[in-house]
Motif scaffolding. Structure first.
Motif, PDB file in Angstrom:
ATOM      1  N   LYS A 140     -17.552  15.144  65.390  1.00 20.43           N
ATOM      2  CA  LYS A 140     -17.551  16.615  65.369  1.00 20.43           C
ATOM      3  C   LYS A 140     -17.623  17.131  63.941  1.00 20.43           C
ATOM      4  CE  LYS A 140     -13.683  18.762  65.465  1.00 20.43           C
ATOM      5  NZ  LYS A 140     -12.339  19.242  65.864  1.00 20.43           N
ATOM      6  N   TYR A 141     -16.872  16.497  63.034  1.00 20.54           N
ATOM      7  CA  TYR A 141     -16.849  16.955  61.652  1.00 20.54           C
ATOM      8  C   TYR A 141     -18.156  16.648  60.913  1.00 20.54           C
ATOM      9  CZ  TYR A 141     -11.833  18.029  61.750  1.00 20.54           C
ATOM     10  OH  TYR A 141     -10.617  18.585  62.034  1.00 20.54           O
ATOM     11  N   THR A 142     -18.835  15.560  61.283  1.00 20.68           N
ATOM     12  CA  THR A 142     -19.987  15.116  60.499  1.00 20.68           C
ATOM     13  C   THR A 142     -21.339  15.444  61.127  1.00 20.68           C
ATOM     14  OG1 THR A 142     -19.917  12.931  61.559  1.00 20.68           O
ATOM     15  CG2 THR A 142     -18.684  13.205  59.500  1.00 20.68           C
ATOM     16  N   LEU A 143     -21.381  15.681  62.440  1.00 21.11           N
ATOM     17  CA  LEU A 143     -22.659  15.829  63.122  1.00 21.11           C
ATOM     18  C   LEU A 143     -23.534  16.963  62.589  1.00 21.11           C
ATOM     19  CD1 LEU A 143     -24.244  14.347  65.235  1.00 21.11           C
ATOM     20  CD2 LEU A 143     -23.324  15.886  66.975  1.00 21.11           C
ATOM     21  N   PRO A 144     -22.964  18.131  62.219  1.00 25.52           N
ATOM     22  CA  PRO A 144     -23.851  19.192  61.698  1.00 25.52           C
ATOM     23  C   PRO A 144     -24.716  18.723  60.529  1.00 25.52           C
ATOM     24  CG  PRO A 144     -21.690  20.095  62.151  1.00 25.52           C
ATOM     25  CD  PRO A 144     -21.565  18.606  62.328  1.00 25.52           C
ATOM     26  N   ALA A 145     -24.114  17.972  59.609  1.00 28.05           N
ATOM     27  CA  ALA A 145     -24.868  17.529  58.439  1.00 28.05           C
ATOM     28  C   ALA A 145     -25.865  16.433  58.784  1.00 28.05           C
ATOM     29  CB  ALA A 145     -23.908  17.044  57.356  1.00 28.05           C
ATOM     30  N   PHE A 146     -25.592  15.678  59.844  1.00 29.16           N
ATOM     31  CA  PHE A 146     -26.473  14.561  60.172  1.00 29.16           C
ATOM     32  C   PHE A 146     -27.648  14.966  61.058  1.00 29.16           C
ATOM     33  CE2 PHE A 146     -22.987  11.914  58.621  1.00 29.16           C
ATOM     34  CZ  PHE A 146     -23.719  11.038  57.841  1.00 29.16           C
ATOM     35  N   LEU A 147     -27.752  16.234  61.400  1.00 32.39           N
ATOM     36  CA  LEU A 147     -28.980  16.711  62.036  1.00 32.39           C
ATOM     37  C   LEU A 147     -30.017  17.123  60.993  1.00 32.39           C
ATOM     38  CD1 LEU A 147     -27.542  18.802  65.003  1.00 32.39           C
ATOM     39  CD2 LEU A 147     -28.728  16.613  65.130  1.00 32.39           C
ATOM     40  N   LEU A 148     -29.565  17.247  59.740  1.00 33.28           N
ATOM     41  CA  LEU A 148     -30.465  17.721  58.680  1.00 33.28           C
ATOM     42  C   LEU A 148     -31.609  16.764  58.351  1.00 33.28           C
ATOM     43  CD1 LEU A 148     -28.008  19.380  56.166  1.00 33.28           C
ATOM     44  CD2 LEU A 148     -29.427  20.456  57.901  1.00 33.28           C
ATOM     45  N   PRO A 149     -31.434  15.437  58.469  1.00 37.78           N
ATOM     46  CA  PRO A 149     -32.567  14.565  58.138  1.00 37.78           C
ATOM     47  C   PRO A 149     -33.844  14.910  58.892  1.00 37.78           C
ATOM     48  CG  PRO A 149     -30.582  13.259  58.274  1.00 37.78           C
ATOM     49  CD  PRO A 149     -30.204  14.641  58.699  1.00 37.78           C
ATOM     50  N   LEU A 171     -24.599  19.664  51.191  1.00 41.00           N
ATOM     51  CA  LEU A 171     -24.576  20.220  52.552  1.00 41.00           C
ATOM     52  C   LEU A 171     -23.579  19.470  53.438  1.00 41.00           C
ATOM     53  CD1 LEU A 171     -28.407  20.813  53.035  1.00 41.00           C
ATOM     54  CD2 LEU A 171     -26.637  22.548  52.699  1.00 41.00           C
ATOM     55  N   PHE A 172     -23.434  18.162  53.227  1.00 42.13           N
ATOM     56  CA  PHE A 172     -22.435  17.398  53.988  1.00 42.13           C
ATOM     57  C   PHE A 172     -21.034  17.922  53.710  1.00 42.13           C
ATOM     58  CE2 PHE A 172     -19.331  13.950  54.258  1.00 42.13           C
ATOM     59  CZ  PHE A 172     -19.539  13.500  55.551  1.00 42.13           C
ATOM     60  N   TYR A 173     -20.724  18.110  52.425  1.00 38.89           N
ATOM     61  CA  TYR A 173     -19.385  18.603  52.091  1.00 38.89           C
ATOM     62  C   TYR A 173     -19.222  20.078  52.446  1.00 38.89           C
ATOM     63  CZ  TYR A 173     -17.949  14.214  50.075  1.00 38.89           C
ATOM     64  OH  TYR A 173     -17.593  12.901  49.928  1.00 38.89           O
ATOM     65  N   LEU A 174     -20.326  20.832  52.461  1.00 39.49           N
ATOM     66  CA  LEU A 174     -20.255  22.203  52.969  1.00 39.49           C
ATOM     67  C   LEU A 174     -19.826  22.195  54.429  1.00 39.49           C
ATOM     68  CD1 LEU A 174     -20.827  25.271  52.881  1.00 39.49           C
ATOM     69  CD2 LEU A 174     -23.197  24.742  53.515  1.00 39.49           C
ATOM     70  N   ALA A 175     -20.392  21.269  55.218  1.00 39.16           N
ATOM     71  CA  ALA A 175     -20.003  21.151  56.627  1.00 39.16           C
ATOM     72  C   ALA A 175     -18.511  20.863  56.751  1.00 39.16           C
ATOM     73  CB  ALA A 175     -20.822  20.058  57.311  1.00 39.16           C
ATOM     74  N   LEU A 176     -18.009  19.936  55.915  1.00 37.55           N
ATOM     75  CA  LEU A 176     -16.579  19.608  55.982  1.00 37.55           C
ATOM     76  C   LEU A 176     -15.719  20.796  55.566  1.00 37.55           C
ATOM     77  CD1 LEU A 176     -16.194  15.939  54.699  1.00 37.55           C
ATOM     78  CD2 LEU A 176     -16.384  16.783  57.026  1.00 37.55           C
ATOM     79  N   ALA A 214     -27.878  26.571  59.327  1.00 39.02           N
ATOM     80  CA  ALA A 214     -27.864  25.673  60.489  1.00 39.02           C
ATOM     81  C   ALA A 214     -26.525  24.950  60.584  1.00 39.02           C
ATOM     82  CB  ALA A 214     -29.008  24.662  60.381  1.00 39.02           C
ATOM     83  N   ILE A 215     -26.020  24.486  59.440  1.00 35.01           N
ATOM     84  CA  ILE A 215     -24.725  23.797  59.417  1.00 35.01           C
ATOM     85  C   ILE A 215     -23.609  24.734  59.871  1.00 35.01           C
ATOM     86  CG2 ILE A 215     -22.968  22.954  57.811  1.00 35.01           C
ATOM     87  CD1 ILE A 215     -25.134  21.429  56.381  1.00 35.01           C
ATOM     88  N   ALA A 216     -23.630  25.977  59.383  1.00 31.09           N
ATOM     89  CA  ALA A 216     -22.592  26.938  59.762  1.00 31.09           C
ATOM     90  C   ALA A 216     -22.627  27.202  61.261  1.00 31.09           C
ATOM     91  CB  ALA A 216     -22.796  28.244  58.987  1.00 31.09           C
ATOM     92  N   ALA A 217     -23.830  27.363  61.833  1.00 32.93           N
ATOM     93  CA  ALA A 217     -23.946  27.628  63.268  1.00 32.93           C
ATOM     94  C   ALA A 217     -23.435  26.442  64.078  1.00 32.93           C
ATOM     95  CB  ALA A 217     -25.406  27.924  63.624  1.00 32.93           C
ATOM     96  N   LEU A 218     -23.828  25.231  63.677  1.00 31.50           N
ATOM     97  CA  LEU A 218     -23.410  24.041  64.427  1.00 31.50           C
ATOM     98  C   LEU A 218     -21.921  23.770  64.246  1.00 31.50           C
ATOM     99  CD1 LEU A 218     -26.503  21.780  63.657  1.00 31.50           C
ATOM    100  CD2 LEU A 218     -25.922  22.824  65.849  1.00 31.50           C
ATOM    101  N   ALA A 219     -21.397  24.019  63.045  1.00 28.47           N
ATOM    102  CA  ALA A 219     -19.954  23.829  62.823  1.00 28.47           C
ATOM    103  C   ALA A 219     -19.152  24.756  63.728  1.00 28.47           C
ATOM    104  CB  ALA A 219     -19.615  24.080  61.358  1.00 28.47           C
ATOM    105  N   ALA A 220     -19.568  26.015  63.811  1.00 31.84           N
ATOM    106  CA  ALA A 220     -18.865  26.965  64.681  1.00 31.84           C
ATOM    107  C   ALA A 220     -18.998  26.557  66.145  1.00 31.84           C
ATOM    108  CB  ALA A 220     -19.432  28.367  64.468  1.00 31.84           C
TER     109      ALA A 220
END
Length: 681
Positions: A566-575, A331-336, A614-620
Motif C-alpha cells: 500500500k505504501y509503495t505501490l503508487p510509486a511503482f506504477l510510474l515505470p 517521487l518514491f519518497y513523495l509517495a511515502l 498520479a501519486i497523490a491520487a493513488l495514495a489517497a
C-alpha cells in the motif's frame, strides 16, 4: 488539548532481543546463516576478508588484468563462502573438512584459469580434459555457494538453464535449439568472459565490493547512528513527526548501504516503539518501515547492486544511472511522505517530542563530515573521476574524516598506548572490522553474480532472449501496453523466488528484448525491469524486508507485506510512464531529444508534476483518505484519476486531472457541510 507524546532514545530502542533475533533470521535468509568462529580461526578468516578488501582497493587504484581480476574475485568469494557459511545449520560455527576442500578447489580452479593465460581462453571451443574437469568443478561450486548464501531457489533455476542448453534438440517448439555438449558449455562458462566470469562478475569485482566497503566504513564510523539521531531531532514535534522520521532516516541510511532488509532492521529496532506510541498498529508500522527500507535499493548514491549492472549492460556511466534514478527516487519518497501525512489524520495521531536528543543543528555541527561522505561520491563523479575511482576516494575521505572525532575514528586514538596489546588492538579496531565487513557483506551478491553469469551465458549461447521476447510480443498482439504489463508480471514472478540482483539479471537478458523490439529505448526498458525487480523485496515468499519488520513489531508477516505494498505501490506504477511514451522518459532525464540535451526542462517539469499528481491520487485511494475519509465512489474516482495520469496521453492526463479535482471539490463540500452543522452542547 492533548499533551505531545514523549519518546526517549532508550525507550525508542526498547525492542526485545527475541524480536531482533527473528529479524536476524530474515537477514540470514537473504545473506545466509554465517559461521561465527572464535580464536585463531576467527583471526584467520578476518585476515582473509581483510585481504580480499585490500586486493580490491589496490585493483581500484592500480591496473590488474581483467582475467586476473575476475578470477581472484571469484576465488575469494567462493573460498570465504565455504569457510563462513556451513553446508547445513547443524554444522554452524564449525568448519568441516569438506569446507576446507571446497575452498581449496575454488582457489585451484581460479589459479588454473589465470595461469593458462591467452592459450586457455583461445581453446574454449575445444577444451582439454583438465579444462572440462575444472570447469565442471567451478559450476558445481558456484551452485553450492548460491545454495549456502541464498537458499535452493537460485541454484535450481540456474541448473534448469543449464539443462535447457544441453537438451535443446528434444524440447518442443518454439523452445527448440541445436543443443550443446558439456565441453562446449564448459568452454563458454569457464574459459571465456561471457559466462561465470562475464558482466555480472565484472561489476561485482569492480564496483559492488567497493561500495560495500564504503558502506562498511560509514557503518563503523557511526554514520548510521548519526543519521537516525539527526532524523529524530529534525522531524519531531508534529503529528507526522514519527512517520517523517522513518522516511528521512531510511533515505539517509539506505543511500550509502543499498540494502533494503538491513536498512529495515536497523531502523525498525529504533523507530518501532516511537511509531507504536503515536498510534501506528503493528502491521501498519512494519509496512512503513519496510517501505522505507525498500527505498534503499532505489536511492542514490548507491542504489542496489543491480544498478551497477544497468550501467554495464547499457555501456553507460554509473553517473547516468544515478541521474536516471533521481526523479523516480524523489517521487518514491513523495509517495511515502504523502502516506504518513494521511496516516496522521487517519489515525488521529498526536504530536511527538524526543527527549534527551540534541537539536538537529547541534548534531550537524558536531558530525557534519558524515554528510560529506554521502555526497563525496557524486562530487568525484562530477569532477570527472570514474565510478571505481570515485568510490575509492570517497572511502578514503570517509576514513580521513572519521579521524576528526574520537567516537567516530576508524583508527582508535589510543592504538599505540599499550604496545604489548597492539596485535589485538589492530584486529579489533573499527578499520579492520570495516575492511572485513566490506568483503563478507557481499559474498551472497558475489555468489549470485557468478550464478547469474551462467544464466547469461546460456541465454547468449542459445538465443533464448530473442525467443522469449517473440513469444511475449505474440501474446500481446504487438501492443506495447500489453507487452509492458506482461513484462512487469514476468519480472514480478521471477522476483517472487530470487533476490533483486538475480531477478534483474535474468529479466534483463530474457525480457528486455521484448520491449526494445517495440521501440522502447534500452535505458527505459532496463530501468522498467529494475524497478519491478525491486518489488521482490516486498513480494512473498521472499518478502524479506516486511517479514523482518514484522518480526520486530510482532505483526503478521503477510498483513505487514500488504501494508508495505500500500505504501509503495503508487510509486511503482510510474515505470509505465517512461516505457509507454517518449515524453514520459523525461522522468529519467533522458526523455525526448531536447530533454536529453538538457534544453526542454519544461517537459521534465510537466511530466514530473503529472507523475506527482498520479501519486497523490493513488495514495489517497489506497489509504481511503484525502482531505477526509473517502467514500467508495471517491476511491474509485481516485484510482481512475491515478491510472489516467500515469497513462501517457493528453486526453487521459486531462481526464485524470478533472477526476482528481472533482474528488477534491466533493471533499471540500462535505467538509464545509459538516462544519456548518450546529453543535449540541
Amino acid at each position: 488539548m492533548n499533551e505531545p507524546a514523549r519518546v526517549s532514545l532508550s525507550e525508542a530502542a526498547a525492542v526485545s532481543s527475541e524480536s531482533l533475533q527473528k529479524a536476524e533470521e530474515y537477514i540470514e535468509a537473504e545473506e545466509g546463516a554465517a559461521n561465527r568462529p572464535r580464536g585463531g580461526l576467527a583471526v584467520f578468516l578476518t585476515l582473509g576478508a581483510v585481504a580480499m578488501s585490500a586486493f580490491h582497493l589496490y585493483s581500484a587504484y592500480s591496473i590488474v588484468p581483467t582475467q586476473t581480476m575476475r578470477g581472484v574475485h571469484v576465488a575469494f568469494v567462493l573460498a570465504l563462502t565455504f569457510l563462513l557459511f556451513p553446508v547445513a545449520r547443524r554444522f554452524r560455527h564449525r568448519i568441516m573438512w569438506w569446507d576446507w576442500l571446497a575452498a581449496a578447489i575454488a582457489i585451484a580452479v581460479a589459479a588454473y584459469a589465470i595461469r593458462g593465460g591467452d592459450d586457455f581462453t583461445d581453446r574454449n571451443t575445444l577444451p582439454l580434459p583438465w579444462d572440462v574437469a575444472f570447469g565442471i568443478a567451478l559450476i558445481v561450486l558456484v551452485l553450492e555457494a548460491m545454495r549456502r548464501t541464498s537458499g535452493w531457489v537460485m541454484p535450481v533455476i540456474t541448473a534448469a538453464f543449464l539443462a535447457y542448453a544441453l537438451a535443446g534438440p528434444w524440447l518442443p517448439a518454439p523452445w527448440t535449439h541445436k543443443g550443446y555438449d558439456v565441453g562446449r558449455l564448459v568452454g563458454v562458462m569457464y574459459m571465456t568472459l561471457e559466462g561465470i566470469f562475464g558482466v555480472a562478475i565484472d561489476v561485482s569485482s569492480s564496483l559492488i565490493i567497493l561500495f560495500t566497503i564504503f558502506g562498511a566504513f560509514l557503518q563503523y564510523s557511526n554514520a548510521g547512528k548519526f543519521f537516525i539521531d539527526f532524523s529524530f531531532a529534525a522531524m519531531g514535534g508534529r503529528p507526522t513527526g514519527a512517520g517523517r522520521t522513518v522516511v528521512l532516516s531510511s533515505f539517509l541510511l539506505g543511500g550509502p548501504s543499498g540494502s533494503g532488509v538491513a536498512t529495515t532492521v536497523t531502523l525498525a529496532s529504533v523507530a518501532y516503539p516511537m511509531l507504536s506510541k503515536v498510534g501506528y498498529e503493528r502491521n501498519a508500522a512494519g509496512g512503513l518501515l519496510a517501505a522505507g527500507g525498500l527505498g534503499a535499493i532505489i536511492s542514490p548514491p548507491v542504489l542496489g547492486a543491480a544498478a551497477f549492472l544497468i550501467a554495464e549492460f547499457l555501456k553507460i556511466s554509473y553517473m547516468d544511472v544515478l541521474l536516471m534514478a533521481v526523479i523516480p527516487t524523489v517521487l518514491f519518497y513523495l509517495a511515502l511522505f504523502l502516506m504518513v501525512e494521511i496516516d496522521a489524520r487517519k489515525y488521529a495521531m498526536g504530536n511527538i517530542t524526543f527527549e534527551k536528543v540534541q537539536t538537529a543543528w547541534a548534531l550537524a555541527r558536531r558530525y557534519w563530515f558524515h554528510f560529506l561522505s554521502l555526497v563525496s561520491i557524486i562530487a568525484f563523479m562530477v569532477w570527472g573521476f570514474s565510478p571505481v575511482m570515485s568510490v575509492f576516494w570517497a572511502t578514503a575521505v570517509s576514513l580521513a574524516t572519521s579521524l576528526l572525532r574520537r567516537d567516530t575514528s576508524l583508527i582508535p586514538y589510543d592504538l599505540f598506548t599499550a604496545p604489548g596489546k597492539l596485535g589485538r588492538k589492530l584486529l579489533d579496531m573499527p578499520l579492520t572490522r570495516a575492511m572485513a565487513g566490506g568483503s563478507t557483506g557481499m559474498l551472497n551478491v558475489g555468489a549470485t553474480c557468478a550464478g547469474a553469469g551462467i544464466i547469461v551465458g546460456v541465454v547468449t549461447l542459445t538465443g533464448l532472449g530473442l525467443k522469449f521476447s517473440s513469444i511475449v510480443i505474440a501474446y500481446a498482439a504487438g501492443s506495447l501496453l500489453l507487452t509492458a504489463i506482461f513484462t512487469a508480471l514476468v519480472v514480478w514472478i521471477v522476483g517472487l523466488a530470487v533476490p533483486v540482483t538475480a531477478s534483474y539479471i535474468i529479466c534483463a537478458v530474457i525480457a528486455a528484448p521484448a520491449l526494445t523490439k517495440l521501440g522502447v529505448p534500452d535505458f527505459a526498458a532496463h530501468m522498467f525491469i529494475f524497478y519491478y525487480a525491486v518489488l521482490s523485496e516486498v513480494s512473498p515468499p521472499t518478502a524479506l524486508s516486511p517479514f523482518a519488520a514484522a518480526a520486530i513489531t510482532g505483526g503478521d508477516p503477510y498483513k505487514t507485506t500488504l501494508h508495505c505494498w500500500k505504501y509503495t505501490l503508487p510509486a511503482f506504477l510510474l515505470p509505465f510512464m517512461f516505457v509507454l511514451d517518449p515524453d514520459g522518459r523525461a522522468l529519467l532525464l533522458m526523455g525526448s531529444a531536447k530533454a536529453a540535451a538538457g534544453a526542454d526542462w519544461l517537459l521534465v517539469a510537466k511530466v514530473t508534476l503529472t507523475a506527482a499528481a498520479a501519486i497523490a491520487a493513488l495514495a489517497a485511494a489506497f489509504q481511503g483518505w484525502a482531505l477526509l475519509r473517502t467514500s467508495a465512489f471517491e476511491r474509485v474516482l481516485l484510482v481512475a484519476a491515478g491510472l489516467a495520469l500515469v497513462y501517457p496521453s493528453g486526453l487521459a492526463n486531462g481526464t485524470g486531472f478533472v477526476l482528481l479535482l472533482l474528488v477534491l471539490v466533493m471533499q471540500l463540500a462535505r467538509r464545509a457541510a459538516h462544519s456548518a452543522k450546529p453543535r449540541i452542547s
